[in-house]
Design an enzyme around this catalytic site. Structure first.
Site, PDB file in Angstrom:
ATOM      1  N   HIS A   1       0.846  -1.179   0.000  1.00 25.38           N
ATOM      2  CA  HIS A   1       0.000   0.000   0.000  1.00 25.38           C
ATOM      3  C   HIS A   1       0.886   1.236   0.000  1.00 25.38           C
ATOM      4  CE1 HIS A   1      -4.060  -1.418  -0.077  1.00 25.38           C
ATOM      5  NE2 HIS A   1      -3.894  -2.233   0.951  1.00 25.38           N
TER       6      HIS A   1
ATOM      7  N   ASP B   1      -0.813   7.031  -4.184  1.00 26.58           N
ATOM      8  CA  ASP B   1      -2.110   6.886  -4.836  1.00 26.58           C
ATOM      9  C   ASP B   1      -2.434   8.103  -5.685  1.00 26.58           C
ATOM     10  OD1 ASP B   1      -2.579   4.406  -3.717  1.00 26.58           O
ATOM     11  OD2 ASP B   1      -3.700   5.188  -2.020  1.00 26.58           O
TER      12      ASP B   1
END
Length: 374
Positions: A131, A161
């Site tokens: 992540h 992200d």
């Protein structure tokens, strides 16, 4: 208002954060974004309802179960109508489902295919799960901790992200522009980690070439940092090499004897000068310093809480917060599209968040044909 991407349809299966943010930008620019969701639960990010809502306003939702032949046929028909197909699964996943790049190109040679993954489609890390924090670590954003050996709190903003979302937007628009010349779509491989490495260019480039790290020099300036004021609130000074900011700052702070110190000397004397600046700022509250720094033309900013951001008069004057209607008839606040075009208006938000499969009937006709935009 006339929107640049009006008439462009984007079919997306990219979930969670990067893909939804990328398609949020594209939807605000006028694209018809059709989210293809799982019938049961939809995008896993729907478990975080407010998080999901912030990213998926202004889009339409179709629920399809790709284990069913009829639903796979519906997706193929959607792809026939698409200008862009976007996905965010691990490498090879879409190919196993029958919707890899080669499959989609056979269905619609004009479709731009965008894949967003953590490490890209190639390389030894391509199948590694991770992540945002891990992407930042591998790309060097946490280099200070690597040198000190001291762990710090993880960054609150998912920079990997968001950076990959913006590279996806860039790649998508570039491929659509090339299609005007070639008539064919293109495959766009977006790696979250590669994007972060690119954003570290001013650190990595000088290091590889034996030069000096420019950002390190900036952070070493005594008036570049966060400082407390007399009322316990914080402000930032962002004075770097510019003497034209430094001199008036010294005057405002009551330190005129320091005004003539040049940029390079300030860096050398940073351990001595920073405490003097910090002590001076403790003599007034933040609201007192603000007008004084503004009048002097010094680079500064308040350290706002989230609540203060939502009430900031500048952002309201810029139209950055707007209310739009939801599918249940209620209204919600959203952060607006930051791009402002020549008519002075933000292109989005235009609508709220779709329910799972809300647009199955309006997009997929009963005779199996996909409806045009609208």
């Amino acid at each position: 208002m006339s929107l640049p991407l009006a008439g462009i349809r984007i079919v997306t299966m990219a979930e969670q954060y990067p893909g939804p943010y990328a398609t949020l930008v594209l939807a605000d620019l006028g694209a018809d974004v059709v989210i293809v969701e799982r019938p049961r639960g939809g995008d896993p990010a729907r478990q975080l309802a407010d998080f999901h809502a912030a990213l998926n306003r202004g889009k339409r939702s179709v629920a399809l179960d790709l284990k069913l032949d009829a639903d796979r046929a519906d997706l193929r028909k959607l792809i026939e109508s698409a200008d862009v197909f976007m996905e965010g699964f691990r490498p090879g996943t879409m190919a196993r489902l029958g919707f890899g790049y080669e499959d989609v190109s056979r269905i619609n040679p004009r479709a731009v295919y965008v894949s967003i993954t953590g490490f890209g489609q190639t390389g030894p890390y391509r199948d590694r799960p991770a992540h945002d924090l891990s992407y930042q670590a591998i790309a060097g954003l946490l280099h200070r901790q690597a040198h000190t050996g001291q762990p710090e709190l993880p960054p609150e903003l998912a920079i990997g992200d968001l950076s990959s979302a913006m590279f996806a937007v860039t790649g998508c628009l570039a491929a659509l522009l090339e299609r005007v010349r070639t008539g064919r779509g293109k495959y766009v491989d977006v790696s979250m980690t590669d994007g972060l490495v690119s954003w570290m260019s001013v650190f990595l480039g000088p290091l590889m070439n034996g030069g000096e790290l420019g950002m390190t020099q900036i952070n070493g300036q005594p008036a570049y940092g966060v400082f407390p004021c007399a009322d316990g609130r914080l402000l930032t000074l962002s004075v770097t090499h510019e003497d034209w900011f430094w001199a008036p700052l010294c005057e405002v702070l009551g330190l005129p004897a320091l005004a003539a110190i040049g940029s390079m000397e300030r860096t050398v004397r940073e351990p001595e000068l920073r405490p003097l600046i910090a002590a001076a700022l403790l003599k007034r509250g933040r609201d007192e310093w603000g007008p004084l720094l503004d009048r002097a033309g010094v680079a500064w900013g308040p350290v706002n809480s989230l609540e203060e951001v939502t009430k900031d008069p500048h952002f309201h004057a810029r139209g950055m917060f707007q209310r739009v209607a939801e599918c249940d008839g209620n209204e919600s606040w959203y952060v607006a599209q930051p791009l402002v075009f020549d008519d002075g208006e933000h292109p989005g938000p235009t609508a709220g968040v779709p329910a799972i499969g809300q647009h199955n009937e309006t997009i997929l006709k009963s005779d199996g044909k996909v409806k045009a935009l609208g």
